[in-house]
Scaffold this active site. Sequence first.
Site, PDB file in Angstrom:
ATOM      1  CB  CYS A 272      -0.952  -0.005   1.201  1.00  0.00           C
ATOM      2  SG  CYS A 272      -2.319  -1.181   1.038  1.00  0.00           S
ATOM      3  CB  ILE A 273       3.053   2.795   2.559  1.00  0.00           C
ATOM      4  CG1 ILE A 273       2.065   2.562   3.705  1.00  0.00           C
ATOM      5  CG2 ILE A 273       3.751   4.126   2.757  1.00  0.00           C
ATOM      6  CD1 ILE A 273       2.705   2.456   5.061  1.00  0.00           C
TER       7      ILE A 273
END
Length: 439
Positions: A272-273
């Site tokens: 995600c990040i």
Amino acid sequence: MANQLEQAIKDKTAIIGIIGLGYVGLPLIDAFVNSGFKTMGFDVDQNKVDQLQAGKSYIQHIPSKTVSDWLEKKQFESTTDLSRMSEADALLICVPTPLTTSRDPDLAYVENTAKAIAESLRPGQLVVLESTTYPTTTRDVLLPILDAKGLKIGEDYYLAYSPEREDPGNPDFSAAGIPKVVGGMEENSLRIAAALYEHAVVNVIPVSSPEVAEACKILENTYRAVNIAMVNELKTLFDRMGIDVWEVIDAAKTKPFGFQAFYPGPGLGGHCIPIDPFYLSWLARKEGLTTRFIELAGEVNTRMPRYVIDRLAEFLNQQGKPLKGSKICMLGVAYKKDVDDPRESPSFHLLDLLLERGVDFTYNDPHIPSLPKMRHHNVPAMESQELTPEFLAAQDCVLIATDHSAYDYDFIVKHSGMILDTRNATKNVTEGREKIYKA
């Protein structure tokens, strides 16, 4: 149709289908099984399905015994036969949403899944997208594909977005213990999706639209990416000034308000990040805008692996050793401590740079016994090496890329000639600190 589905959810006779049996899908199955629902797992990977049907897990934080329990209770089965999705009352989509090589969103998995659902979509089904994506995906990508079936949204079938919030390896928050944001395409979809999740998770937060729910997840991860970029940039500055950034952060976080600690590292990892902020910058370009702040954070974070290798070369040079030909053992290829998840791990960027520079490379990771194939990296076939005193002593440098709790850092420092610590993992080591360098 809505009343029938709501009643089935209330009675827990509804069958929950999870599409994508990875780090998001399996914990979600666990949450619904523990709530008393029968579940079906769908995946295109026959090997995954075969393992699950045999009661074996391939994800560390979902033990094989848990999968065996699902099977024994007859609350779970998995299959590659996507035509069976018609048997499920709710279909939760947990497939990957990577970036292309040009850092544009790659929605191929989502689109192909939606097309497969549309093939067997029947009245009375709920479809929820959980994959992280940019705002408008549910409305502009999923809805037209599902509508092509001829069923009417809100009357015949229901569609919502609820972003996954998994944190693999976090013992304090399982899928069931993390509040769930839910945005429906219309009132019936929102009500039914919220009612479903209320059985499986600690709290449900309804929002006014799928776009709000999609933007919520992007905000959460962009917030982290930007703050990590800030401390990464401060790290490079403080290194040059001879100031320990880790000590600075420890001092700053004693303030009881107005500060949240973020930590530097060799780069960003996880699904995600490192990816989500680029969804947002891509969307901004579509709207004729720029997100300079977010793009700058991305630039800072993506250059950290190169910074680490430059520091490694500098420290080796101080000892009269060239980087080329040096024996370098990297500790940890998972993207964060105590997990077996290598997705987007900065360790593979470090590996690329080390191999480009001709090092004699080895690695150890207690959670990843052999190097996996990666989409954007040329990964050699290699097994995790045992950290014996003789092996450590033979290395020119041991590079700590992931600070697993399983490592005995006193032992590692004692038997190594040089340590490059990118995670402050050796902070409590008292003997041999002259051999430790930070990057």
